[in-house]
Design a protein around this motif. Structure first.
Motif, mmCIF file in Angstrom:
data_model
loop_
_atom_site.group_PDB
_atom_site.id
_atom_site.type_symbol
_atom_site.label_atom_id
_atom_site.label_comp_id
_atom_site.label_asym_id
_atom_site.label_seq_id
_atom_site.Cartn_x
_atom_site.Cartn_y
_atom_site.Cartn_z
ATOM 1 N N THR A 1 0.846 -1.181 0.000
ATOM 2 C CA THR A 1 0.000 0.000 0.000
ATOM 3 C C THR A 1 0.885 1.235 0.000
ATOM 4 O OG1 THR A 1 -1.682 -1.171 1.276
ATOM 5 C CG2 THR A 1 -1.864 1.232 1.140
ATOM 6 N N ASN A 2 0.736 2.074 -1.049
ATOM 7 C CA ASN A 2 1.501 3.315 -1.142
ATOM 8 C C ASN A 2 2.992 3.099 -0.963
ATOM 9 O OD1 ASN A 2 -0.848 4.831 -1.541
ATOM 10 N ND2 ASN A 2 -1.208 5.003 0.661
ATOM 11 N N GLY A 3 3.516 2.029 -1.532
ATOM 12 C CA GLY A 3 4.954 1.796 -1.485
ATOM 13 C C GLY A 3 5.447 1.086 -0.258
ATOM 14 N N VAL A 4 4.562 0.757 0.690
ATOM 15 C CA VAL A 4 4.960 0.071 1.919
ATOM 16 C C VAL A 4 4.358 -1.322 1.916
ATOM 17 C CG1 VAL A 4 4.862 0.109 4.434
ATOM 18 C CG2 VAL A 4 5.087 2.247 3.178
ATOM 19 N N GLY A 5 5.202 -2.327 2.077
ATOM 20 C CA GLY A 5 4.733 -3.702 2.104
ATOM 21 C C GLY A 5 4.363 -4.126 3.509
ATOM 22 N N ASN A 6 3.370 -4.967 3.616
ATOM 23 C CA ASN A 6 2.985 -5.484 4.922
ATOM 24 C C ASN A 6 2.347 -6.857 4.736
ATOM 25 O OD1 ASN A 6 -0.154 -4.983 4.797
ATOM 26 N ND2 ASN A 6 0.814 -3.075 4.129
ATOM 27 N N GLY A 7 2.231 -7.578 5.831
ATOM 28 C CA GLY A 7 1.647 -8.896 5.751
ATOM 29 C C GLY A 7 1.465 -9.512 7.127
ATOM 30 N N SER A 8 0.968 -10.736 7.138
ATOM 31 C CA SER A 8 0.773 -11.459 8.391
ATOM 32 C C SER A 8 0.873 -12.947 8.111
ATOM 33 C CB SER A 8 -0.589 -11.119 9.022
ATOM 34 O OG SER A 8 -1.652 -11.514 8.162
ATOM 35 N N PHE A 9 1.161 -13.730 9.153
ATOM 36 C CA PHE A 9 1.237 -15.174 9.005
ATOM 37 C C PHE A 9 1.169 -15.818 10.384
ATOM 38 C CE2 PHE A 9 5.572 -13.557 9.192
ATOM 39 C CZ PHE A 9 6.147 -14.330 10.175
ATOM 40 N N LYS A 10 1.090 -17.147 10.404
ATOM 41 C CA LYS A 10 1.090 -17.910 11.636
ATOM 42 C C LYS A 10 2.335 -18.796 11.665
ATOM 43 C CE LYS A 10 -3.966 -18.293 12.053
ATOM 44 N NZ LYS A 10 -5.096 -19.255 12.114
ATOM 45 N N ALA A 11 2.758 -19.160 12.863
ATOM 46 C CA ALA A 11 3.894 -20.076 13.011
ATOM 47 C C ALA A 11 3.763 -20.827 14.319
ATOM 48 C CB ALA A 11 5.210 -19.325 12.968
ATOM 49 N N GLU A 12 3.987 -22.136 14.269
ATOM 50 C CA GLU A 12 3.937 -22.997 15.460
ATOM 51 C C GLU A 12 5.353 -23.076 16.027
ATOM 52 O OE1 GLU A 12 1.238 -25.662 17.665
ATOM 53 O OE2 GLU A 12 0.872 -24.406 15.923
ATOM 54 N N VAL A 13 5.608 -22.398 17.157
ATOM 55 C CA VAL A 13 6.963 -22.303 17.702
ATOM 56 C C VAL A 13 7.035 -22.973 19.080
ATOM 57 C CG1 VAL A 13 7.357 -20.143 16.477
ATOM 58 C CG2 VAL A 13 6.529 -20.069 18.832
ATOM 59 N N SER A 14 8.248 -23.284 19.481
ATOM 60 C CA SER A 14 8.478 -23.860 20.809
ATOM 61 C C SER A 14 8.162 -22.845 21.890
ATOM 62 C CB SER A 14 9.941 -24.312 20.923
ATOM 63 O OG SER A 14 10.278 -24.584 22.268
ATOM 64 N N GLU A 15 7.690 -23.347 23.048
ATOM 65 C CA GLU A 15 7.417 -22.461 24.169
ATOM 66 C C GLU A 15 8.695 -21.851 24.749
ATOM 67 O OE1 GLU A 15 5.165 -24.817 26.916
ATOM 68 O OE2 GLU A 15 3.252 -24.212 26.025
ATOM 69 N N GLU A 16 9.837 -22.390 24.340
ATOM 70 C CA GLU A 16 11.122 -21.854 24.806
ATOM 71 C C GLU A 16 11.562 -20.657 23.957
ATOM 72 O OE1 GLU A 16 12.557 -23.025 27.543
ATOM 73 O OE2 GLU A 16 10.826 -24.370 27.684
ATOM 74 N N THR A 17 10.821 -20.343 22.922
ATOM 75 C CA THR A 17 11.237 -19.281 21.997
ATOM 76 C C THR A 17 11.226 -17.917 22.682
ATOM 77 O OG1 THR A 17 10.375 -20.502 20.095
ATOM 78 C CG2 THR A 17 10.692 -18.133 19.823
ATOM 79 N N ARG A 18 12.370 -17.204 22.562
ATOM 80 C CA ARG A 18 12.480 -15.847 23.104
ATOM 81 C C ARG A 18 13.038 -14.877 22.068
ATOM 82 N NH1 ARG A 18 9.521 -17.905 25.740
ATOM 83 N NH2 ARG A 18 9.396 -18.177 28.009
ATOM 84 N N ILE A 19 13.586 -15.411 20.998
ATOM 85 C CA ILE A 19 14.116 -14.577 19.901
ATOM 86 C C ILE A 19 13.713 -15.231 18.587
ATOM 87 C CG2 ILE A 19 16.184 -13.650 18.778
ATOM 88 C CD1 ILE A 19 17.608 -13.852 21.495
ATOM 89 N N VAL A 20 13.245 -14.434 17.630
ATOM 90 C CA VAL A 20 12.950 -14.967 16.293
ATOM 91 C C VAL A 20 13.645 -14.114 15.236
ATOM 92 C CG1 VAL A 20 10.710 -15.939 16.927
ATOM 93 C CG2 VAL A 20 10.821 -13.622 16.032
ATOM 94 N N HIS A 21 14.145 -14.797 14.218
ATOM 95 C CA HIS A 21 14.615 -14.133 12.993
ATOM 96 C C HIS A 21 13.655 -14.555 11.886
ATOM 97 C CE1 HIS A 21 18.727 -12.716 14.211
ATOM 98 N NE2 HIS A 21 18.484 -13.574 15.203
ATOM 99 N N VAL A 22 12.997 -13.592 11.261
ATOM 100 C CA VAL A 22 12.083 -13.861 10.145
ATOM 101 C C VAL A 22 12.869 -13.702 8.849
ATOM 102 C CG1 VAL A 22 9.960 -13.176 8.964
ATOM 103 C CG2 VAL A 22 10.100 -13.049 11.469
ATOM 104 N N VAL A 23 12.843 -14.728 8.007
ATOM 105 C CA VAL A 23 13.570 -14.709 6.735
ATOM 106 C C VAL A 23 12.581 -15.048 5.618
ATOM 107 C CG1 VAL A 23 15.449 -15.706 5.383
ATOM 108 C CG2 VAL A 23 15.721 -15.389 7.862
ATOM 109 N N ALA A 24 12.455 -14.151 4.646
ATOM 110 C CA ALA A 24 11.525 -14.347 3.529
ATOM 111 C C ALA A 24 12.279 -14.350 2.210
ATOM 112 C CB ALA A 24 10.464 -13.246 3.524
#
Length: 714
Positions: free
Chosen positions: A84-107
């Motif tokens: 929208t107007n040159g800015v990308g955005n989105g959403s998604f779901k992910a099933e992660v471990s309950e131990e997760t405290r840091i995420v790196h999103v790679v697309a």
């Protein structure tokens, strides 16, 4: 020394958003299903139809525990991305471990086949992430998860820099550009080992390079177009620089290639850093500038210019060494009808959201176009923008948080104009004639609108050199040629006519402009007809009065004496002044005639239907279709047969049914399988009728019936 002065801008584009998504309850023991929102930083240059740079096609999460040790890799599901107007955005779901405290999103990463999940188990994020690299543009973002019940929002950054070219000269036309000696691979994530507490940061003049030896590549002449270009990070050392090849022509000159280096104001090579925008603005171009005849020659040539450059941090985001960051979704807005300003702003202190620290105020508003400015404390800025009825006004809004600030510029304007918009020549005379379309982009257009999209709608023109490869869009059943204006000033595009009579109204459109309507008009004979209705009575010797008018065109009068030629093979005239010539008759007018011209013809054949053309030097041909009318019942005879499997049979005494009794009654074939029929008065020779017997049928024109030819039914 060549004097091509280039203005080079590198702007760092960042964007963040704190859209809150509810964390779903775990569906699997030890797992949590997260809904995650992502936003892609804005490269504020108009996105062309062929280049959707914000598109996400494949998203993965690399999850780490509180100590930064790798837990596992998770594929995102329910991905929804848009722009929208040159800015990308989105959403998604992910099933992660309950131990997760840091995420790196790679697309969009293209090298997962070499990723060994087991080998990376328990590896520190500072070891794992810098090891990822590839040859494709990748989107990456990191976020710390304070708890699995908290919403997660991640900003994604590109691993490539962007290069654009803007031309502000009057004597030079840019027709394309491409990159050479650029790095062919790049790392997924930025990484600065000595930066604490978060080393995954993007900083000016600091690159994160693959561990392997850097390889280089070049774009080619086929890439040399006006599309935005991208390149991986590169220290760009003096002795091994990346460079730009610009294709273009000086006024009235041939198309050549020019080599340009990425240098700053001190003539030092820029460090090429991811997610920066390197914007080349050509300010002037010397008539003595030397270019190369080919892309390959330009790569080997010396640089074509002296470059004067500055780096401006005009970006939606600003950060400091304490990991504080202020982000505004968009810094430039243009209104041509007035309306409501909606913009988001977010502030984080060492990765902790703190939007309540943001304050907004009007910095300058001489035209009083802003009213009702407000900030809700949750990242949303709104204001009412007044409509401007003459000219344009500009205002600025200051957004502050802590020591950081950004400025939003709002422009309110009347619709801009392409005037003067015109064709040269204003009158054309035939098919495949060269036509030049000219229009102007006004000087007051905000710079951030460039390149400016100009959509040209035409049915009967096609583009030719040097703009024969204009982008084509097909919108609502209509073809539109797209021209991208890189700068203000006069623009010219070359076309040819596709028909002798290509009269139409050509339009030029842009959302911020009044639609320009330019009439394409041919110099042609007007009101051309035979017997006023282009009908001649069937039969030899019938009258056929040709009528036409020779228009004056006050601004472009025809030259006299003027010889008019009438092309016909089935009409004859003995009218004074008209001379029989090959293919018709001619008449020479020594001065401008008055009013309607008439020529008394008679038909030389029963069937005198044909195309009659009136022409003269400097005029577009005027062609009419002349038809015959049967004005009395007319008898005709011939054979009628049936064809079955390629063999011909007679049908003696068979009854033949007519589909249209206003043309022909049903009849019976005689003993010899011949017909004697009467075609009725009032029909045209082009009218058709179907004849049927048993299961066999055939469709014939009245012209075919009157010719006495064999009628074959099948």
């Amino acid at each position: 020394m060549k004097n091509v002065i280039i203005y080079l801008i590198a702007s760092f584009a960042l964007f963040a958003c704190q859209d809150e998504y509810e964390v779903e309850k775990p569906g699997i023991p030890g797992k949590a299903t997260l809904k995650i929102s992502v936003n892609i930083p804005e490269y504020r240059i108009a996105t062309r139809a062929a280049s959707f740079e914000n598109n996400l096609s494949d998203v993965w999460l690399l999850t780490f525990d509180m100590n930064g040790l790798f837990i596992g890799r998770v594929h995102a599901t329910d991905l929804d991305s848009q722009e929208t107007n040159g800015v990308g955005n989105g959403s998604f779901k992910a099933e992660v471990s309950e131990e997760t405290r840091i995420v790196h999103v790679v697309a969009n990463y293209d090298n997962w086949s070499s990723f060994d999940d087991k080998a990376f188990a328990e590896k520190d994020e500072k070891e794992l992430m810098p090891a990822l690299y590839g040859s494709k543009m990748v989107f990456w973002g990191r976020s710390e998860v304070s708890s699995l019940t908290s919403p997660l929002s991640v900003t994604l950054f590109r691993n490539q820099a962007k290069v654009t070219v803007q031309n502000e000269t009057d004597n030079f036309t840019v027709t394309g550009y491409a990159l050479a000696n650029i790095v062919s691979t790049g790392t997924v994530a930025p990484f600065i080992p000595n930066m604490e507490p978060n080393p995954f940061a993007i900083q000016d003049d600091i690159t994160t390079l693959p561990l392997e030896t850097l390889s280089r590549t070049d774009q080619s002449d086929t890439d040399c177009n006006l599309e935005d270009k991208y390149m991986f990070e590169n220290p760009n050392y003096y002795e091994n620089q990346s460079f730009l090849i610009i294709k273009g022509r000086l006024k009235d000159g041939s198309e050549l290639y020019y080599k340009i280096q990425f240098l700053d104001n001190n003539k030092r090579p820029y460090t090429i850093v991811r997610n920066f925008q390197y914007k080349v603005i050509i300010k002037s171009f010397s008539e003595d500038a030397k270019g190369s005849n080919s892309f390959e020659d330009a790569k080997k040539a010396e640089v074509s210019n002296n470059i004067y450059a500055d780096i401006f941090k005009d970006s939606p985001s600003i950060s400091d060494s304490d990991n504080n960051r202020l982000t505004v979704s968009n810094l430039n807005f243009l209104y041509t009808q007035g309306g409501t300003l909606n913009v988001t702003a977010h502030y984080t202190e060492n990765e902790v959201p703190n939007d309540k620290e943001i304050s907004v105020s009007i910095q300058e508003d001489r035209g009083n176009i802003i009213s009702g400015l407000s900030y809700d404390g949750n990242g949303n800025i709104t204001a009412r923008i007044a409509r401007v009825y003459a000219g344009q006004n500009e205002a600025t809004i200051s957004v502050k948080a802590g020591k950081l600030s950004r400025t939003i510029t709002v422009t309110s304007s009347t619709l801009y104009s392409f005037s003067p918009a015109a064709f040269t020549p204003e009158l054309y005379t035939g098919k495949d004639q060269d036509i030049t379309l000219s229009f102007r982009i006004p000087d007051g257009i905000p710079n951030y609108l460039y390149p400016l999209k100009c959509e040209i709608t035409t049915q009967y023109l096609y583009p030719t050199d040097p703009n024969k490869d204009l982008q084509i869009n097909f919108i609502n059943g209509v073809y539109k040629y797209v021209y991208w204006a890189e700068s203000p000033g006069a623009k010219t595009l070359n076309f040819k006519t596709s028909l002798d009579n290509s009269n139409e109204t050509v339009t030029i459109e842009n959302d911020y402009f009044k639609t320009a309507e330019i009439n394409l008009v041919s110099r042609q004979f007007e009101n051309v007809s035979v017997n006023n209705n282009n009908m001649i009575v069937y039969g030899k010797g019938n009258t056929a009065t040709l009528r036409f008018t020779i228009p004056g065109y006050a601004d472009y009068p025809p030259e006299y004496p003027l010889t008019v030629f009438v092309a016909t093979t089935k009409l004859t005239t003995s009218q004074a002044g008209w001379t029989a010539v090959n293919g018709g008759y001619s008449y020479t007018y020594n001065q401008v005639p008055t009013g309607e011209q008439t020529v008394a013809f008679t038909s030389t054949q029963d069937d005198s239907g044909e195309q009659v053309t009136v022409s003269a030097p400097g005029f577009s041909n005027a062609t009419i279709n002349v038809e015959n009318l049967v004005n009395k019942n007319t008898s005709t005879s011939g054979e009628i047969r049936v064809i079955i499997n390629g063999r011909t049979y007679t049908i003696p005494n068979y009854t033949i049914s007519s589909s249209d009794r206003s043309i022909l009654d049903s009849f019976r074939a005689n003993n010899a399988s011949n017909y004697n029929i009467s075609v009725k008065s009032g029909c045209k020779l082009s009218d058709t009728v179907s004849l049927t017997t048993s299961s066999y049928t055939g469709t014939f024109t009245v012209r075919e019936l009157l010719s006495g030819q064999r009628l074959n039914l099948q």
